[in-house]
Design a protein around this motif. Structure first.
Motif, PDB file in Angstrom:
ATOM      1  N   GLY A 107     -14.457   0.901  22.114  1.00 52.99           N
ATOM      2  CA  GLY A 107     -13.365   0.207  21.437  1.00 52.99           C
ATOM      3  C   GLY A 107     -13.517  -1.294  21.495  1.00 52.99           C
ATOM      4  O   GLY A 107     -13.813  -1.941  20.489  1.00 52.99           O
ATOM      5  N   LEU A 112     -14.670  -1.021  17.882  1.00 52.18           N
ATOM      6  CA  LEU A 112     -14.253   0.181  17.164  1.00 52.18           C
ATOM      7  C   LEU A 112     -12.894   0.688  17.674  1.00 52.18           C
ATOM      8  O   LEU A 112     -12.684   1.883  17.858  1.00 52.18           O
ATOM      9  CB  LEU A 112     -15.313   1.283  17.324  1.00 52.18           C
ATOM     10  CG  LEU A 112     -16.700   0.986  16.761  1.00 52.18           C
ATOM     11  CD1 LEU A 112     -17.685   2.082  17.139  1.00 52.18           C
ATOM     12  CD2 LEU A 112     -16.637   0.837  15.245  1.00 52.18           C
ATOM     13  N   GLU A 113     -11.946  -0.223  17.852  1.00 53.89           N
ATOM     14  CA  GLU A 113     -10.655   0.153  18.427  1.00 53.89           C
ATOM     15  C   GLU A 113      -9.935   1.222  17.621  1.00 53.89           C
ATOM     16  O   GLU A 113      -9.430   2.212  18.176  1.00 53.89           O
ATOM     17  CB  GLU A 113      -9.752  -1.076  18.577  1.00 53.89           C
ATOM     18  CG  GLU A 113     -10.167  -2.039  19.656  1.00 53.89           C
ATOM     19  CD  GLU A 113     -11.085  -3.146  19.134  1.00 53.89           C
ATOM     20  OE1 GLU A 113     -11.626  -2.998  18.016  1.00 53.89           O
ATOM     21  OE2 GLU A 113     -11.244  -4.156  19.844  1.00 53.89           O
ATOM     22  N   SER A 114      -9.858   1.050  16.316  1.00 57.24           N
ATOM     23  CA  SER A 114      -9.106   2.013  15.499  1.00 57.24           C
ATOM     24  C   SER A 114      -9.815   3.364  15.459  1.00 57.24           C
ATOM     25  O   SER A 114      -9.163   4.418  15.468  1.00 57.24           O
ATOM     26  CB  SER A 114      -8.910   1.479  14.078  1.00 57.24           C
ATOM     27  OG  SER A 114     -10.155   1.274  13.433  1.00 57.24           O
ATOM     28  N   GLU A 115     -11.145   3.345  15.431  1.00 56.25           N
ATOM     29  CA  GLU A 115     -11.904   4.597  15.426  1.00 56.25           C
ATOM     30  C   GLU A 115     -11.724   5.353  16.739  1.00 56.25           C
ATOM     31  O   GLU A 115     -11.584   6.583  16.759  1.00 56.25           O
ATOM     32  CB  GLU A 115     -13.383   4.334  15.178  1.00 56.25           C
ATOM     33  CG  GLU A 115     -13.708   3.847  13.770  1.00 56.25           C
ATOM     34  CD  GLU A 115     -13.534   2.343  13.587  1.00 56.25           C
ATOM     35  OE1 GLU A 115     -13.911   1.835  12.515  1.00 56.25           O
ATOM     36  OE2 GLU A 115     -13.027   1.663  14.516  1.00 56.25           O
ATOM     37  N   ALA A 117      -9.100   5.142  18.716  1.00 58.77           N
ATOM     38  CA  ALA A 117      -7.735   5.678  18.695  1.00 58.77           C
ATOM     39  C   ALA A 117      -7.648   6.951  17.856  1.00 58.77           C
ATOM     40  O   ALA A 117      -6.993   7.926  18.250  1.00 58.77           O
ATOM     41  CB  ALA A 117      -6.773   4.624  18.165  1.00 58.77           C
ATOM     42  N   GLY A 118      -8.321   6.948  16.714  1.00 59.74           N
ATOM     43  CA  GLY A 118      -8.290   8.123  15.851  1.00 59.74           C
ATOM     44  C   GLY A 118      -8.968   9.325  16.472  1.00 59.74           C
ATOM     45  O   GLY A 118      -8.421  10.435  16.462  1.00 59.74           O
TER      46      GLY A 118
END
Length: 205
Positions: A107, A112-115, A117-118
């Motif tokens: 992240g 790649l924080e949003s990835e 989280a997803g």
């Protein structure tokens, strides 16, 4: 007492010795409690095969998204085939890394924080450790310790800036999550171990 306890930290923070200590502590205080030890990425035959590919330096650079998907493939396999069944049987699970590592490394480190989280929502849902002991260390000191152990793996070869970003994420989440306890890993091993034992006693005794 069914609990999932995880040890987290940057390279060179002393996770291995901390995990040994946690196991000894439970032998002393909860001798009848059956324990299961896990590590991430890895922890099952399939996940260990992926880990070997994931960790080894190679001529072909591994794309950040490839790294992320591989670590979550390992995690999903471990959680479903080892961790959840062990907890359902009333066992204690002691983990060497879990999802907080991906929040920090893939992240913050890879951006790649949003990835993260997803994928976390897809693979884990609301599942999380009951207690995380985060061993905090300055990345420069941690990498010096890691180099002293011998040849570095693919992750350990990353830049200092990468580990600074990862540390920032660790500290940020530790401040906001009461189940994450921070241990100063720059202290002597004796003091670190004392702090770990105190944290375990405070939460579990």
């Amino acid at each position: 007492m069914s609990k999932y306890i995880v040890i987290e930290g940057l390279e060179g923070a002393g996770k291995s010795s901390a995990i040994d200590l946690v196991n000894r502590w439970f032998e002393t205080h909860f001798a009848d409690l059956e324990r299961v030890n896990t590590r991430e990425p890895g922890g099952t035959p399939l996940a260990e095969e992926i880990r070997e590919i994931w960790k080894r330096p190679r001529e072909e650079p591994m794309a950040p998204m490839t790294e992320l998907l591989m670590v979550y493939a390992c995690r999903a396999q471990l959680v479903e085939s080892v961790i959840k069944p062990a907890l359902a049987e009333g066992k204690l699970v002691i983990g060497d890394r879990h999802n907080l590592s991906s929040i920090a490394y893939q992240g913050a480190g890879r951006g790649l924080e949003s990835e993260v989280a997803g994928l976390s929502a897809i693979t884990l849902g609301e599942f999380k450790p009951d207690l995380t002991l985060y061993l905090d260390i300055d990345p420069k000191l941690g990498l010096e310790r890691a180099r002293g152990r011998g040849e570095l793996d693919r992750i350990e070869l990353e830049s200092l800036d990468f580990f600074e970003r990862a540390r920032g994420a660790y500290l940020d989440h530790a401040k906001r999550d009461g189940t994450i306890l921070t241990i100063d890993a720059s202290q002597t091993m004796e003091k670190v171990h004392q702090d770990i034992e105190s944290a375990l006693a405070k939460v579990l005794l």
